[in-house]
Enzyme design. Sequence first.
Site, PDB file in Angstrom:
ATOM      1  N   GLN A 155       0.848  -1.200   0.000  1.00 59.67           N
ATOM      2  CA  GLN A 155       0.000   0.000   0.000  1.00 59.67           C
ATOM      3  C   GLN A 155       0.878   1.243   0.000  1.00 59.67           C
ATOM      4  OE1 GLN A 155      -2.783   0.419   3.268  1.00 59.67           O
ATOM      5  NE2 GLN A 155      -3.836   2.135   2.300  1.00 59.67           N
TER       6      GLN A 155
ATOM      7  N   HIS B  49      -8.331   1.639  -0.827  1.00 64.26           N
ATOM      8  CA  HIS B  49      -8.789   1.600  -2.219  1.00 64.26           C
ATOM      9  C   HIS B  49      -8.742   0.170  -2.719  1.00 64.26           C
ATOM     10  CE1 HIS B  49      -4.459   2.443  -2.054  1.00 64.26           C
ATOM     11  NE2 HIS B  49      -4.347   1.686  -3.118  1.00 64.26           N
TER      12      HIS B  49
HETATM   13  P1  5GP Z   1      -1.326   1.134  -3.741  1.00 66.24           P
HETATM   14  O1  5GP Z   1       0.074   0.663  -3.998  1.00 66.24           O
HETATM   15  O2  5GP Z   1      -1.385   2.139  -2.612  1.00 66.24           O
HETATM   16  O3  5GP Z   1      -2.301   0.008  -3.587  1.00 66.24           O
HETATM   17  O4  5GP Z   1      -1.756   1.839  -5.089  1.00 66.24           O
HETATM   18  C1  5GP Z   1      -1.926   3.205  -5.240  1.00 66.24           C
HETATM   19  C2  5GP Z   1      -2.325   3.442  -6.691  1.00 66.24           C
HETATM   20  O5  5GP Z   1      -2.727   4.791  -6.813  1.00 66.24           O
HETATM   21  C3  5GP Z   1      -1.178   3.221  -7.671  1.00 66.24           C
HETATM   22  O6  5GP Z   1      -1.560   2.226  -8.624  1.00 66.24           O
HETATM   23  C4  5GP Z   1      -0.980   4.589  -8.311  1.00 66.24           C
HETATM   24  O7  5GP Z   1      -0.706   4.516  -9.689  1.00 66.24           O
HETATM   25  C5  5GP Z   1      -2.287   5.284  -8.051  1.00 66.24           C
HETATM   26  N1  5GP Z   1      -2.162   6.723  -7.879  1.00 66.24           N
HETATM   27  C6  5GP Z   1      -1.252   7.381  -7.109  1.00 66.24           C
HETATM   28  N2  5GP Z   1      -1.435   8.699  -7.185  1.00 66.24           N
HETATM   29  C7  5GP Z   1      -2.488   8.902  -8.030  1.00 66.24           C
HETATM   30  C8  5GP Z   1      -3.155  10.072  -8.514  1.00 66.24           C
HETATM   31  O8  5GP Z   1      -2.806  11.207  -8.191  1.00 66.24           O
HETATM   32  N3  5GP Z   1      -4.208   9.885  -9.351  1.00 66.24           N
HETATM   33  C9  5GP Z   1      -4.617   8.643  -9.733  1.00 66.24           C
HETATM   34  N4  5GP Z   1      -5.651   8.586 -10.561  1.00 66.24           N
HETATM   35  N5  5GP Z   1      -4.011   7.515  -9.310  1.00 66.24           N
HETATM   36  C10 5GP Z   1      -2.957   7.637  -8.470  1.00 66.24           C
END
Ligand code: 5GP
Length: 140
Positions: free
Chosen positions: A95, A101
């Site tokens: 994460q 999410h």
């Molecule tokens: P995690 O690794 O926390 O599960 O995934 C976070 C996701 O959020 C990543 O796939 C990354 O590409 C996406 N993400 C990060 N910052 C932004 C943003 O500003 N806008 C959008 N649409 N996606 C984002």
Amino acid sequence: MTDDCIFCKIIEGSIPAVTVYEDDKVIAFMDIMPINPGHVLAVPKAHFRELNEMDEETGAHLFRVGMRIDRALRRSGLRVEGTNLLQNNGRAAFQEVPHVHLHIIPRYEGDGMKVRFGQEKAAPEQLREWAGLIKSKMER
Ligand code: 5GP
Ligand code: ZN
């Protein structure tokens, strides 16, 4: 709303995102760095860092929205032979954005995405020991 949370900023509209779905509890928008074309994030509008902070009703609704996005993806014409609904919960579990999410990731043969699952069977007594620890803490 938490001041320095990127997803809270998207939810309040102060930074842009390309939205595919919205209701009073959940928003879904395109991941800015998609693993494959059509990669969507479904996000509760209230700020919870990790799953254990979130109420079950919101969690159930988040998954319902994830299922709807899965169905839409399969009808979209994008290359979708399968999907991964992935919820990275905590830093140790990949994460990066500390606002709960659910990823809805289109998958197809040979797309190159890798997740390594276990390769060796555990002993039955080991499985029973782990299960006992978990079962004793399950809420009914
Ligand atoms: P995690 O690794 O926390 O599960 O995934 C976070 C996701 O959020 C990543 O796939 C990354 O590409 C996406 N993400 C990060 N910052 C932004 C943003 O500003 N806008 C959008 N649409 N996606 C984002
Ligand atoms: Zn947030």
